[in-house]
Design a protein around this motif. Structure first.
Motif: not given
Lengths: 115, 117
Positions: B73-83, B14-24
């Motif tokens: 090496v690995d990377s994370t992308l975060k969105i906080q807060p989401a729209k 939901e909007k205003r929540q946070s989320v993270a994605f991971w990449c290897n």
């Protein structure tokens, strides 16, 4: 690049017919040019690239593209398409920055091959 | 050779929540890219790393997006807060570093599809 323009958002074509997907770009620096294909729910796969040399480049799956510097174009062609070529195709430009390559993508062209 | 791995494949928040994605990335690929692909548009580069340093983040909305690549090496992308407008597929790609040639091919992962409600 200032922009990468793919003039056709969708191209319907019958199987075994030829197809051309158009791409134009603008940039004030030297560039490398690419075409990628994206199948549903998958990442992008490189079809072909132009780095230097011959302006006619051949890629996988029978595709080829021609770099035209004066017209700043890099159109993708295939003489005879198959049903399996149905996908979205993206033109991309890489600008030669000081110590890295900066990539720009067009908005994509959906190729729909009909039997 | 293993390809670029991403997780999760799908995420609904939901909007205003946070989320993270991971990449290897692919082993040995020092350069890593995060792209945002909104429906009907081409991928837009958000951030590019060389090893664990940022070389280009000019199109990253830094008020809400952040990315890190610890240990190169690995990377994370975060969105906080989401729209709502953050709904998109987030693609990770990797390549050999430019020092081994003026251009090295990018290899893309399958992407993470984010839906913001």
């Amino acid at each position: 690049a200032q922009s990468v323009t793919q003039l056709d958002s969708q191209v319907p074509v019958f199987e075994e017919a030829p197809v051309e997907l158009r791409c134009n770009y603008s940039s004030s620096v030297s560039v490398y040019l690419f075409w990628y294909v994206q199948y549903p729910n998958q990442g992008l796969q490189l079809l072909l690239k132009y780095l230097s040399g011959s302006t006619l480049v051949k890629g996988i799956n029978g595709f080829e593209a021609e770099f035209n510097k004066s017209q700043t174009s890099f159109h993708l062609r295939k003489p005879s398409v198959h049903i399996s070529d149905t996908a979205e195709y993206f033109c991309a430009v890489s600008e030669d920055q000081r110590n890295f390559n900066k990539f720009y993508f067009g908005s994509g062209t959906k190729l729909n091959v009909k039997p | 050779e293993a390809g670029v791995a991403q997780s999760p494949r799908y995420k609904i928040i939901e909007k205003r929540q946070s989320v993270a994605f991971w990449c290897n990335p692919i082993s040995g690929h020092a350069t890593l890219y995060w792209y945002q692909q909104i429906l009907g548009q081409g991928p837009k580069l958000l951030i590019q790393f060389q090893n664990n340093g940022v070389v280009d983040d000019s199109q990253l909305p830094k008020d809400r997006f952040s990315a890190e690549r610890l240990k190169g090496v690995d990377s994370t992308l975060k969105i906080q807060p989401a729209k709502l407008e953050d709904s998109a597929v987030y693609l990770c790609a990797s390549s050999l570093p430019r020092g081994r040639g003026r251009y090295n091919e990018q290899f893309f992962g399958p992407g993470t599809r984010l839906t913001v409600l």
